[in-house]
Design a protein around this motif. Structure first.
Motif, PDB file in Angstrom:
ATOM      1  N   HIS A   3     -19.522   4.410   0.995  1.00 14.77           N
ATOM      2  CA  HIS A   3     -18.723   3.302   1.522  1.00 14.77           C
ATOM      3  C   HIS A   3     -18.829   2.056   0.651  1.00 14.77           C
ATOM      4  N   ARG A   4     -19.152   2.291  -0.619  1.00 15.50           N
ATOM      5  CA  ARG A   4     -19.163   1.187  -1.582  1.00 15.50           C
ATOM      6  C   ARG A   4     -18.184   1.438  -2.726  1.00 15.50           C
ATOM      7  N   VAL A   5     -17.538   2.582  -2.736  1.00 18.97           N
ATOM      8  CA  VAL A   5     -16.690   2.978  -3.860  1.00 18.97           C
ATOM      9  C   VAL A   5     -15.219   2.966  -3.443  1.00 18.97           C
ATOM     10  N   VAL A   6     -14.391   2.324  -4.285  1.00 19.73           N
ATOM     11  CA  VAL A   6     -12.939   2.361  -4.129  1.00 19.73           C
ATOM     12  C   VAL A   6     -12.396   3.260  -5.238  1.00 19.73           C
ATOM     13  N   GLU A   7     -11.744   4.356  -4.851  1.00 19.52           N
ATOM     14  CA  GLU A   7     -11.226   5.328  -5.814  1.00 19.52           C
ATOM     15  C   GLU A   7      -9.750   5.067  -6.098  1.00 19.52           C
ATOM     16  N   HIS A   8      -9.462   4.658  -7.342  1.00 17.63           N
ATOM     17  CA  HIS A   8      -8.078   4.486  -7.793  1.00 17.63           C
ATOM     18  C   HIS A   8      -7.680   5.764  -8.536  1.00 17.63           C
ATOM     19  N   ARG A   9      -6.576   6.379  -8.145  1.00 14.91           N
ATOM     20  CA  ARG A   9      -6.165   7.649  -8.734  1.00 14.91           C
ATOM     21  C   ARG A   9      -4.888   7.452  -9.557  1.00 14.91           C
ATOM     22  N   ALA A  10      -4.957   7.818 -10.853  1.00 17.27           N
ATOM     23  CA  ALA A  10      -3.804   7.745 -11.753  1.00 17.27           C
ATOM     24  C   ALA A  10      -3.192   9.126 -11.904  1.00 17.27           C
ATOM     25  N   VAL A  57      -7.498  -6.698  -1.381  1.00 19.20           N
ATOM     26  CA  VAL A  57      -6.252  -5.942  -1.564  1.00 19.20           C
ATOM     27  C   VAL A  57      -6.118  -5.024  -0.357  1.00 19.20           C
ATOM     28  N   PRO A  58      -5.457  -5.468   0.704  1.00 20.62           N
ATOM     29  CA  PRO A  58      -5.463  -4.724   1.973  1.00 20.62           C
ATOM     30  C   PRO A  58      -4.935  -3.299   1.874  1.00 20.62           C
ATOM     31  N   GLU A  59      -4.065  -3.016   0.884  1.00 18.97           N
ATOM     32  CA  GLU A  59      -3.528  -1.653   0.793  1.00 18.97           C
ATOM     33  C   GLU A  59      -4.554  -0.649   0.274  1.00 18.97           C
ATOM     34  N   LEU A  60      -5.659  -1.109  -0.271  1.00 20.02           N
ATOM     35  CA  LEU A  60      -6.718  -0.212  -0.736  1.00 20.02           C
ATOM     36  C   LEU A  60      -7.682   0.095   0.395  1.00 20.02           C
ATOM     37  N   ARG A  61      -8.266   1.324   0.354  1.00 22.50           N
ATOM     38  CA  ARG A  61      -9.222   1.714   1.381  1.00 22.50           C
ATOM     39  C   ARG A  61     -10.432   2.369   0.722  1.00 22.50           C
ATOM     40  N   LEU A  62     -11.580   2.217   1.383  1.00 22.99           N
ATOM     41  CA  LEU A  62     -12.843   2.700   0.815  1.00 22.99           C
ATOM     42  C   LEU A  62     -12.966   4.217   0.882  1.00 22.99           C
ATOM     43  N   ARG A  63     -12.518   4.832   1.940  1.00 23.84           N
ATOM     44  CA  ARG A  63     -12.764   6.261   2.156  1.00 23.84           C
ATOM     45  C   ARG A  63     -11.570   7.133   1.797  1.00 23.84           C
ATOM     46  N   ASP A  84     -18.042   6.473  12.078  1.00 28.20           N
ATOM     47  CA  ASP A  84     -17.701   7.259  10.892  1.00 28.20           C
ATOM     48  C   ASP A  84     -16.614   8.267  11.265  1.00 28.20           C
ATOM     49  N   ASP A  85     -15.424   7.752  11.532  1.00 31.04           N
ATOM     50  CA  ASP A  85     -14.288   8.609  11.875  1.00 31.04           C
ATOM     51  C   ASP A  85     -13.044   8.075  11.185  1.00 31.04           C
ATOM     52  N   GLU A  86     -11.965   8.806  11.281  1.00 33.78           N
ATOM     53  CA  GLU A  86     -10.715   8.422  10.622  1.00 33.78           C
ATOM     54  C   GLU A  86      -9.811   7.587  11.531  1.00 33.78           C
ATOM     55  N   GLU A  87     -10.165   7.487  12.812  1.00 34.93           N
ATOM     56  CA  GLU A  87      -9.293   6.776  13.740  1.00 34.93           C
ATOM     57  C   GLU A  87      -9.424   5.263  13.623  1.00 34.93           C
ATOM     58  N   THR A  88     -10.579   4.767  13.225  1.00 35.34           N
ATOM     59  CA  THR A  88     -10.833   3.326  13.170  1.00 35.34           C
ATOM     60  C   THR A  88     -10.636   2.825  11.748  1.00 35.34           C
ATOM     61  N   ALA A  89      -9.718   1.896  11.574  1.00 35.20           N
ATOM     62  CA  ALA A  89      -9.361   1.412  10.235  1.00 35.20           C
ATOM     63  C   ALA A  89     -10.194   0.186   9.877  1.00 35.20           C
ATOM     64  N   TRP A  90     -11.507   0.429   9.681  1.00 40.58           N
ATOM     65  CA  TRP A  90     -12.388  -0.675   9.307  1.00 40.58           C
ATOM     66  C   TRP A  90     -12.634  -0.738   7.806  1.00 40.58           C
ATOM     67  N   ASP A  91     -12.062   0.206   7.042  1.00 44.98           N
ATOM     68  CA  ASP A  91     -12.437   0.386   5.639  1.00 44.98           C
ATOM     69  C   ASP A  91     -11.400  -0.152   4.655  1.00 44.98           C
ATOM     70  N   HIS A  92     -10.569  -1.093   5.070  1.00 43.53           N
ATOM     71  CA  HIS A  92      -9.612  -1.686   4.144  1.00 43.53           C
ATOM     72  C   HIS A  92     -10.324  -2.642   3.185  1.00 43.53           C
ATOM     73  N   HIS A  93      -9.822  -2.700   1.955  1.00 43.04           N
ATOM     74  CA  HIS A  93     -10.359  -3.636   0.958  1.00 43.04           C
ATOM     75  C   HIS A  93     -10.092  -5.064   1.428  1.00 43.04           C
TER      76      HIS A  93
END
Length: 390
Positions: A188-195, A128-134, A116-125
């Motif tokens: 870690h189940r929510v993808v937040e899209h911001r408009a 849609v690879p450009e989206l991330r969970l966190r 649970d850190d920001e260094e490991t990029a395991w949270d890509h969708h």
């Protein structure tokens, strides 16, 4: 198995699902092994295992078991799918099942495998690879690209997609992802899209295909694709979301209600859940003993069935031998004269023609010469009779 959503089993209340993609170095296997060992040493996990790759399951499998809420056991299985073509990273899917309905206050199963850190990029969708969970995922400026991103993110997704509209440009605190304010079970189940503020009309135009609309300064949860027949978009919209760092209580309530709705398992989830239940290898001593007892009972039942079948077969064979012996000892019945074969239709027709031929000859009139000769013979006979002395 049918791919139709209406033919799939409903997601159990005890199950937690997520999937994504790991990008970058070190490799996904190394990250998982290192984090699982650390959590085992810290006694966060009861145990973990990396079972050998089964022939019918592509990729690599990791299992982990832990307890929550003072003794509720959770079993989880993460599968690393094999890379396809030249795509970056490794896709993963995670299914966890508890002994009672899932509580979002429990720790996230994702952080039982991934750090649970920001260094490991395991949270890509995963789609849609450009989206991330966190992270906050700003919607693209191009309308066509925006529509594609929202459509692909919602289709057959294991995640919950929520679109948040900024009523005004937020400050630095408001630009932080809302995921950090969500309960662990949702984080870690929510993808937040911001408009952005000026994108309200464009985003609602893009959401027409999904049948939802985001309120100004609010948020909306995207329905699964295909949506259940009783899905009501108004029940999953929030009129106002304050991007000031405070807990979004109304949005959390909507997300909780959405995740507890009865809905079909997404594509691939039923196979993952079956693998967790039927191919689980990380057993406690008590579970191993229980499994062995079940095997002994199963073998005993099979042996009893085989014994009954053997006895029935033996009894049937003895009766057959007795019947054969009785048949051999019985006197032979007298031979019967074979019945005359019935004439064929052709023979009957031939005989009929012969009878008609004979009848025709008998009825045919005699020729004239023959008739005169017969008459002369008759007259002579009568004259002779007259001259005969009395």
């Amino acid at each position: 198995m049918s791919n139709s959503a209406t033919d799939r089993a409903t997601t159990p209340r005890t199950v937690w699902l997520a999937r994504g993609r790991h990008n970058g170095a070190p490799t996904a296997e190394d990250v998982l092994r290192r984090n699982l060992r650390r959590l085992k040493v810290d006694e966060v996990l009861d145990d973990f295992a990396e079972p050998p790759d089964p022939e019918d399951t592509p990729g690599r499998v990791f299992e982990a078991r832990w307890r929550v809420a003072g003794g509720v056991t959770v079993r989880a299985r993460l599968t690393l799918l094999p890379p396809q073509g030249r795509e970056d990273g490794r896709k993963w899917r995670l299914v966890a099942e508890a002994e009672r309905p899932w509580d979002d206050a429990w720790p996230s199963p994702a952080t039982m495998f991934w750090p649970d850190d920001e260094e490991t990029a395991w949270d890509h969708h995963d789609a849609v690879p450009e989206l991330r969970l966190r992270h906050v995922n700003p919607l693209p400026a191009d309308d066509k690209v925006m529509r594609r991103v929202l459509r692909d993110a919602a289709r057959e997704s294991w995640c919950v997609n929520v679109v948040v509209h900024e009523a005004m440009t937020p400050d630095a605190l408001g630009k932080l992802p809302l995921a950090r304010l969500l309960p662990p079970g949702l984080r870690h189940r929510v993808v937040e899209h911001r408009a952005a503020p000026h994108q309200l009309r464009a985003v609602n135009y893009a959401l027409k295909d999904l049948g939802v609309e985001v309120p100004r300064g609010g948020a909306v949860v995207l329905p699964p694709h295909p949506a259940p027949p009783d899905h009501d978009a108004r029940d999953h919209a929030v009129r106002s979301v304050f991007l000031d760092g405070s807990e979004p209580a109304e949005l959390i309530d909507v997300l909780r209600r959405f995740t507890t709705l009865p809905r079909p398992l997404p594509e691939g989830a039923e196979q993952a859940l079956t693998g967790l239940r039927e191919k689980w290898t990380l057993l406690t001593l008590e579970e191993e003993l229980a499994r062995q007892r079940e095997l002994v009972a199963m073998y005993a039942e099979a042996l009893e069935a085989m014994t009954r079948s053997r006895d029935l077969y033996r009894e049937a064979a003895e009766r057959a031998n007795e019947a054969l012996a009785a048949y051999r000892d019985a006197p032979a019945p007298p031979a019967e004269r074979p019945a005359a074969p019935s004439p064929s239709p052709l023979q009957q027709l031939t005989r009929t023609f012969e009878r008609l031929k004979v009848s025709a000859k008998a009825l045919r009139p005699a020729p004239a010469s023959t008739a005169a000769r017969d008459a002369g013979d008759t007259g002579e006979a009568e004259a002779g009779g007259t001259d005969r002395p009395s």
